[in-house]
Design a protein around this motif. Sequence first.
Motif, PDB file in Angstrom:
ATOM      1  N   ALA A   1       0.831  -1.213   0.000  1.00 15.51           N
ATOM      2  CA  ALA A   1       0.000   0.000   0.000  1.00 15.51           C
ATOM      3  C   ALA A   1       0.861   1.256   0.000  1.00 15.51           C
ATOM      4  N   GLY A   2       1.939   1.229  -0.757  1.00  8.32           N
ATOM      5  CA  GLY A   2       2.805   2.390  -0.881  1.00  8.32           C
ATOM      6  C   GLY A   2       3.768   2.603   0.265  1.00  8.32           C
ATOM      7  N   GLN A   3       3.750   1.755   1.267  1.00 13.32           N
ATOM      8  CA  GLN A   3       4.635   1.887   2.418  1.00 13.32           C
ATOM      9  C   GLN A   3       5.812   0.917   2.268  1.00 13.32           C
ATOM     10  N   GLY A   4       7.018   1.459   2.189  1.00 13.32           N
ATOM     11  CA  GLY A   4       8.209   0.633   2.060  1.00 13.32           C
ATOM     12  C   GLY A   4       8.918   0.889   0.749  1.00 13.32           C
ATOM     13  N   ASN A   5       9.762  -0.028   0.345  1.00  6.29           N
ATOM     14  CA  ASN A   5      10.543   0.089  -0.876  1.00  6.29           C
ATOM     15  C   ASN A   5       9.651  -0.191  -2.083  1.00  6.29           C
ATOM     16  N   PRO A   6       9.397   0.824  -2.906  1.00  6.02           N
ATOM     17  CA  PRO A   6       8.469   0.649  -4.022  1.00  6.02           C
ATOM     18  C   PRO A   6       9.016  -0.245  -5.137  1.00  6.02           C
ATOM     19  N   ARG A   7      10.265  -0.628  -5.054  1.00  7.13           N
ATOM     20  CA  ARG A   7      10.875  -1.438  -6.115  1.00  7.13           C
ATOM     21  C   ARG A   7      10.222  -2.819  -6.232  1.00  7.13           C
ATOM     22  N   HIS A   8       9.810  -3.399  -5.097  1.00 11.40           N
ATOM     23  CA  HIS A   8       9.204  -4.732  -5.099  1.00 11.40           C
ATOM     24  C   HIS A   8       7.891  -4.717  -4.303  1.00 11.40           C
ATOM     25  N   PRO A   9       6.813  -4.183  -4.902  1.00  7.13           N
ATOM     26  CA  PRO A   9       5.537  -4.113  -4.178  1.00  7.13           C
ATOM     27  C   PRO A   9       4.922  -5.502  -3.992  1.00  7.13           C
ATOM     28  N   LEU A  10       4.260  -5.685  -2.858  1.00  3.20           N
ATOM     29  CA  LEU A  10       3.597  -6.950  -2.567  1.00  3.20           C
ATOM     30  C   LEU A  10       2.075  -6.841  -2.662  1.00  3.20           C
ATOM     31  N   ASP A  11       1.583  -5.697  -3.081  1.00  2.00           N
ATOM     32  CA  ASP A  11       0.138  -5.525  -3.223  1.00  2.00           C
ATOM     33  C   ASP A  11      -0.397  -6.573  -4.191  1.00  2.00           C
ATOM     34  N   GLY A  12      -1.401  -7.299  -3.761  1.00  2.00           N
ATOM     35  CA  GLY A  12      -2.022  -8.297  -4.611  1.00  2.00           C
ATOM     36  C   GLY A  12      -1.267  -9.612  -4.717  1.00  2.00           C
ATOM     37  N   VAL A  13      -0.160  -9.767  -3.974  1.00  2.00           N
ATOM     38  CA  VAL A  13       0.640 -10.991  -4.080  1.00  2.00           C
ATOM     39  C   VAL A  13      -0.154 -12.216  -3.651  1.00  2.00           C
ATOM     40  N   GLY A  14      -1.106 -12.044  -2.743  1.00  2.75           N
ATOM     41  CA  GLY A  14      -1.921 -13.165  -2.283  1.00  2.75           C
ATOM     42  C   GLY A  14      -2.814 -13.726  -3.372  1.00  2.75           C
ATOM     43  N   ALA A  15      -3.124 -12.918  -4.371  1.00  4.84           N
ATOM     44  CA  ALA A  15      -3.944 -13.380  -5.486  1.00  4.84           C
ATOM     45  C   ALA A  15      -3.089 -14.012  -6.581  1.00  4.84           C
ATOM     46  N   VAL A  16      -1.792 -13.752  -6.560  1.00  2.00           N
ATOM     47  CA  VAL A  16      -0.897 -14.221  -7.619  1.00  2.00           C
ATOM     48  C   VAL A  16      -0.175 -15.508  -7.235  1.00  2.00           C
ATOM     49  N   LEU A  17       0.283 -15.600  -5.981  1.00  2.20           N
ATOM     50  CA  LEU A  17       1.070 -16.751  -5.547  1.00  2.20           C
ATOM     51  C   LEU A  17       0.309 -17.596  -4.528  1.00  2.20           C
TER      52      LEU A  17
END
Length: 157
Positions: free
Chosen positions: A70-86
């Motif tokens: 959600a924009g918090q942290g290092n934007p290089r590797h976002p985890l938004d939506g990772v639960g739907a992908v992996l």
Amino acid sequence: MRELWAKRIAIFTGLLVATLALVFAWQHNPPKKKAGGTPIHAPAASQNDLIESGRKVYEELGCARCHAIAGQGNPRHPLDGVGAVLSAEELVLWITAPEEMREMLPESVFRVKQAYRTLTQARLDALVAYLKSLQDTPPAEQRESSRLSIQITRHDA
């Protein structure tokens, strides 16, 4: 003859005391029965508690140094939506980086992830539950870069 009777009385008294102690203990602490095949121990934490624990593990490990949610942290590797992908299994692989993933990750990343192999199963399960809860679709530009980085990571390294 008196000594023999004294020994017998002492042994009998000891056995009687031990038996009474066991009966007393059993009466006050009856064995717990399994109800419907469920384990005897306390019930598992609710899914929301597990996800919250996982969020705390994410923060404690400092995952935001390399990842963003959600924009918090290092934007290089976002985890938004990772639960739907992996899947959960794939998430465990990405977190712990077993030896077979050495070629899929840059060496520096592989070395960093080695530390996560020491996570207890409970902490790892909580972290995976938290990441699986990240199902929301990120904004379009993030979604595209996230998908690209996952595909590149899966095929490249």
